[in-house]
Design a protein around this motif. Structure first.
Motif, short mmCIF file in Angstrom:
data_model
loop_
_atom_site.label_atom_id
_atom_site.label_comp_id
_atom_site.label_asym_id
_atom_site.label_seq_id
_atom_site.Cartn_x
_atom_site.Cartn_y
_atom_site.Cartn_z
N ASP A 95 0.81 -1.22 0.00
CA ASP A 95 0.00 0.00 0.00
C ASP A 95 0.84 1.27 0.00
N LEU A 96 2.18 1.13 -0.09
CA LEU A 96 3.12 2.25 -0.12
C LEU A 96 3.13 3.07 1.17
N GLN A 97 2.66 2.48 2.28
CA GLN A 97 2.86 3.15 3.56
C GLN A 97 4.34 3.14 3.93
N GLU A 192 15.79 5.81 8.74
CA GLU A 192 14.52 6.25 9.29
C GLU A 192 13.55 6.62 8.17
N TYR A 193 12.28 6.42 8.44
CA TYR A 193 11.25 6.83 7.48
C TYR A 193 9.96 7.16 8.22
N GLN A 194 9.11 7.91 7.58
CA GLN A 194 7.80 8.24 8.13
C GLN A 194 6.74 7.44 7.40
N VAL A 195 5.86 6.82 8.15
CA VAL A 195 4.79 6.03 7.56
C VAL A 195 3.87 6.94 6.74
N GLN A 196 3.60 6.55 5.51
CA GLN A 196 2.76 7.34 4.62
C GLN A 196 1.30 6.94 4.75
N GLU A 197 0.43 7.82 4.31
CA GLU A 197 -1.00 7.52 4.33
C GLU A 197 -1.37 6.57 3.19
N ARG A 198 -2.33 5.69 3.44
CA ARG A 198 -2.84 4.82 2.39
C ARG A 198 -3.68 5.63 1.43
#
Length: 319
Positions: A95-97, A192-198
């Protein structure tokens, strides 16, 4: 040129397949990375595999697998690792999160000699309050059980081919991929990364599914729950000794009175400890039973035409 395989477990992700394939293909072409995308449909009940077939027809570097039923994310990951031909393999959500923008940095670190690149979450993105509570409870339980910070770790990681081969050679069927990469060792670094919105759909994890996932992973990776049985036994013994001393003192001083309250409480507490202990032991016996049966981790019903050779499981390509 080195090949990068990207494994994408997919469950009811019909709306995300085309978008994900396009985004990852465009990124790899832009960064001049030789790649292949491996979508694993975990017994999806929607048109996920149909969309995978379309993506594979449009781009021969897209491969697809369909399970005969839902076997879980762990099975999907290992099926993708089995099929992957890359010198390095990235596992990420369909889902590209897990943001694709992190891939070039992972690839760069691998080229510098790192064999495991762990994706570490700096935030969980926007989530509903109830789901955030469920996820928080799950990660707190798992962190305590396996003594690893699960709140920041994720399945988003890059593995060198030698690490992939080590994981595939493990004989057990009940696995916990996220923790196994820590257990395996090798030269490791984190990004590090930030979780993206679906963009489409919603999380497939509920409180009960997270709890089942927690129990399954805890008993497959850690023996701490079995050690807790011993602790509960010691607490029960100490509690019983304290009541015995109290009862003896009252008897000797002539203040003992007849009654059932203490006896009932003692039976309930000890009985609760016994039932909990039997439940924990039962989970480990169930894991042993599943391993002894020797059934495959997953069953593949279909693959795209560009998946060659034998695929581990009960299904094998003929010819």
């Amino acid at each position: 040129m080195a090949l990068l395989s990207i494994v994408l477990p997919s469950y009811n992700e019909e709306q995300n397949i085309a978008r994900t394939a396009q985004a990852l293909s465009g990124l790899c072409v832009q960064e001049q990375i030789e790649y292949e995308l491996i979508f694993v449909s975990d017994g999806s009940r929607d048109g996920t595999y149909r969309e995978i077939l379309k993506a594979a027809e449009a781009d021969p570097r897209v491969k697809g697998v369909q399970f005969s039923r839902n076997f879980g994310k762990e099975a999907s990951i290992f099926a993708g690792l089995q099929i992957a031909a890359g010198d390095a393999v990235i596992v990420m959500d369909c889902d590209l999160q897990h943001p694709p923008q992190t891939i070039p940095r992972m690839w760069e670190l691998w080229n510098q000699g790192y064999e495991v690149v762990e994706g570490i979450k700096t935030s969980r993105g926007r989530e509903g309050f109830v789901h955030k509570c469920f996820a928080g409870a799950f990660y707190r339980i798992m962190s305590r059980l396996i003594k690893m910070d699960m709140n920041a770790s994720s399945d988003y990681k890059l593995l060198d081919r030698k690490v992939v081969d080590v994981l595939l050679d493990l004989p057990e069927k009940n696995t916990f991929f996220r923790a196994l990469t820590f257990w395996a060792g090798f030269k490791t670094v984190s990004v590090e990364y930030q979780v993206q919105e679906r963009a489409y759909g919603e999380s497939k994890w509920s409180f009960f599914s997270l709890m089942r996932y927690a129990v399954a992973n805890a008993t497959s990776f850690s023996t701490l729950p079995l050690q807790l049985v011993t602790v509960l036994g010691m607490i029960s013994i100490l509690f019983s000794l304290a009541l015995a001393v109290q009862t003896l003192v009252k008897y000797l001083t002539g203040t003992a009175v007849e009654g059932f309250t203490t006896v009932i409480l003692l039976i309930l507490i000890i009985g609760g400890f016994i039932m909990l202990s039997l439940g924990v032991i039962g989970h480990y016996i169930a894991r042993i039973y599943e391993e002894v049966k020797g059934r495959p981790r997953y069953i593949i019903s279909q693959v795209t035409d560009n998946v060659h050779g034998n695929v581990i499981g009960s299904w094998k390509r003929r010819g």
